[in-house]
Design an enzyme around this catalytic site. Sequence first.
Site, PDB file in Angstrom:
ATOM      1  CG  ASN A 134      17.659  -9.943 -41.497  1.00  0.00           C
ATOM      2  OD1 ASN A 134      18.212  -9.915 -42.600  1.00  0.00           O
ATOM      3  ND2 ASN A 134      18.257 -10.407 -40.413  1.00  0.00           N
ATOM      4  CB  CYS A 415      24.501  -9.596 -39.639  1.00  0.00           C
ATOM      5  SG  CYS A 415      22.960 -10.014 -38.806  1.00  0.00           S
ATOM      6  CG  HIS A 416      25.003  -3.973 -38.344  1.00  0.00           C
ATOM      7  ND1 HIS A 416      25.429  -3.773 -37.045  1.00  0.00           N
ATOM      8  CD2 HIS A 416      26.131  -3.983 -39.113  1.00  0.00           C
ATOM      9  CE1 HIS A 416      26.746  -3.653 -37.031  1.00  0.00           C
ATOM     10  NE2 HIS A 416      27.192  -3.788 -38.259  1.00  0.00           N
ATOM     11  CB  CYS A 417      18.746  -6.837 -38.672  1.00  0.00           C
ATOM     12  SG  CYS A 417      18.524  -7.278 -36.937  1.00  0.00           S
ATOM     13  CB  ALA A 418      22.025  -5.450 -43.150  1.00  0.00           C
TER      14      ALA A 418
END
Length: 477
Positions: A134, A415-418
Amino acid sequence: MTVLNWRARADSVAAGPDPFDIQAVRRHFMFLDCGRIVTNNAASTQPPRELLRLQASLAPEYENVHRGQSAASQLMTARFEQSYDTIAQFLGAPSRACIALYRNTTEAINSVMYSLLTEFRDGDNVVTTLMEHNSNYVPWYAMCREVLPRLGRRVDYRLARFDPRTGELDLEHLASLIDARTKLVCCTGASNFLGTRNPLAAVRALADASGYCQPSGEKRSYLLVDGAQLVPGSFVDVRALDVDYLAFSFHKLLAPFGVGVLYAKEHLLDASLPFLYGGDMIAEGRVFPWQVEYNALPWKYAAGTPNILGAIVSAQAVRILVDLALTPGRPVYFGTAKPLPRAAVRSAMERISSWNQQLTSRALDGLEAIGGITIYGPRDPARRTSLVAFNLAARDPVSVAEALNRAGVESRAGCHCATLAHHALGLNPPASCRLSFYLYNTPDDVDQAVAAVAAVTRRTHFRLLPAEYPRSRLRPR
């Protein structure tokens, strides 16, 4: 700077035919005293005890930098400035003038956005990808949708696809998005969800061919690489890659939290506006009612009082990383200011990369044998970094991670910032469970993590208490 006592007591017995001495490496880390199986290294790595001691050892001469004539201030300033030299040498940068320090990768990328903000012309675009963290998408979204519209300027962002089956970047689609109005191409060096190592040379070639006319007269798009997952486990040479900007965080490279790096070509930093204003970024005595002059590089991008101890310790993290890979039983570069030869950095990082690849290959082989599992990203461990994200059929990934924790295995779910990549794969909720490895992990760590995942699929109570580790106070009773 005095070389610190490593107290390694290593027996120098190599683990199998590989020269990487994992047992000697592991003696430098305190988390083993708690019996932890640390497999969430893509989020943050563990600091070796020497770095923590180093931070404490700096206290007697604690003082500000560039702001005093005392011996303590002069010594701290020298150590602080040497940290920039070490970071530049580690990356293969020409000099410290190419380095700016921030709090993390996110802030470093934001600094590029704000520094280039006024250069964007109406009708320009930024190209990034659906596999980005992100932090390498949201700043460009905000710039195009929220900031520049308030200035009456229209700039678009474009998102390149990836193959949902292999996790590989769709280079043809990326090429179709880059045109003569593409000022900047932003691409992760390695995905923190898919694990994919992107072909940066091919991306560079596409950016070079755009024909965009930059203020300097160059006719090419700039290339920004998010190196947060790439730099800690790979040999990176910024000049060979010909990147314009590269960002990464030291908390993924053995150091404590709080220091991120932006590498940029010197002429770009020299010509761009600063991200933050005030303090050390101002030339000494050069503030007038009619004019303000900025400091020389790299201090032009060091507003205010910097994270002095963080910079010193982070630079020494690079040095201990090289030593752990090459000579874990004795320090060569750690605790010193001696130059870091490119050959030593290459050898160390290639050894770490090879070890990580062995661990990842073992994890992929073990996980693929589990029924009902979906693994994301390339199947070839040579084409990915040392992480594996997966989902189990009819299992919420957060509950999977919680079950793994009860088994003593530390993972991460979410979401692992993805977020874009999870949505692109149609995941609802946009989440997965992830195991990630680093140079201090062992094949036994991998096997126990895989066994724990397999146990979750059988809905059995599974708890790991390796005989060689003391019972951890961190483990639930």
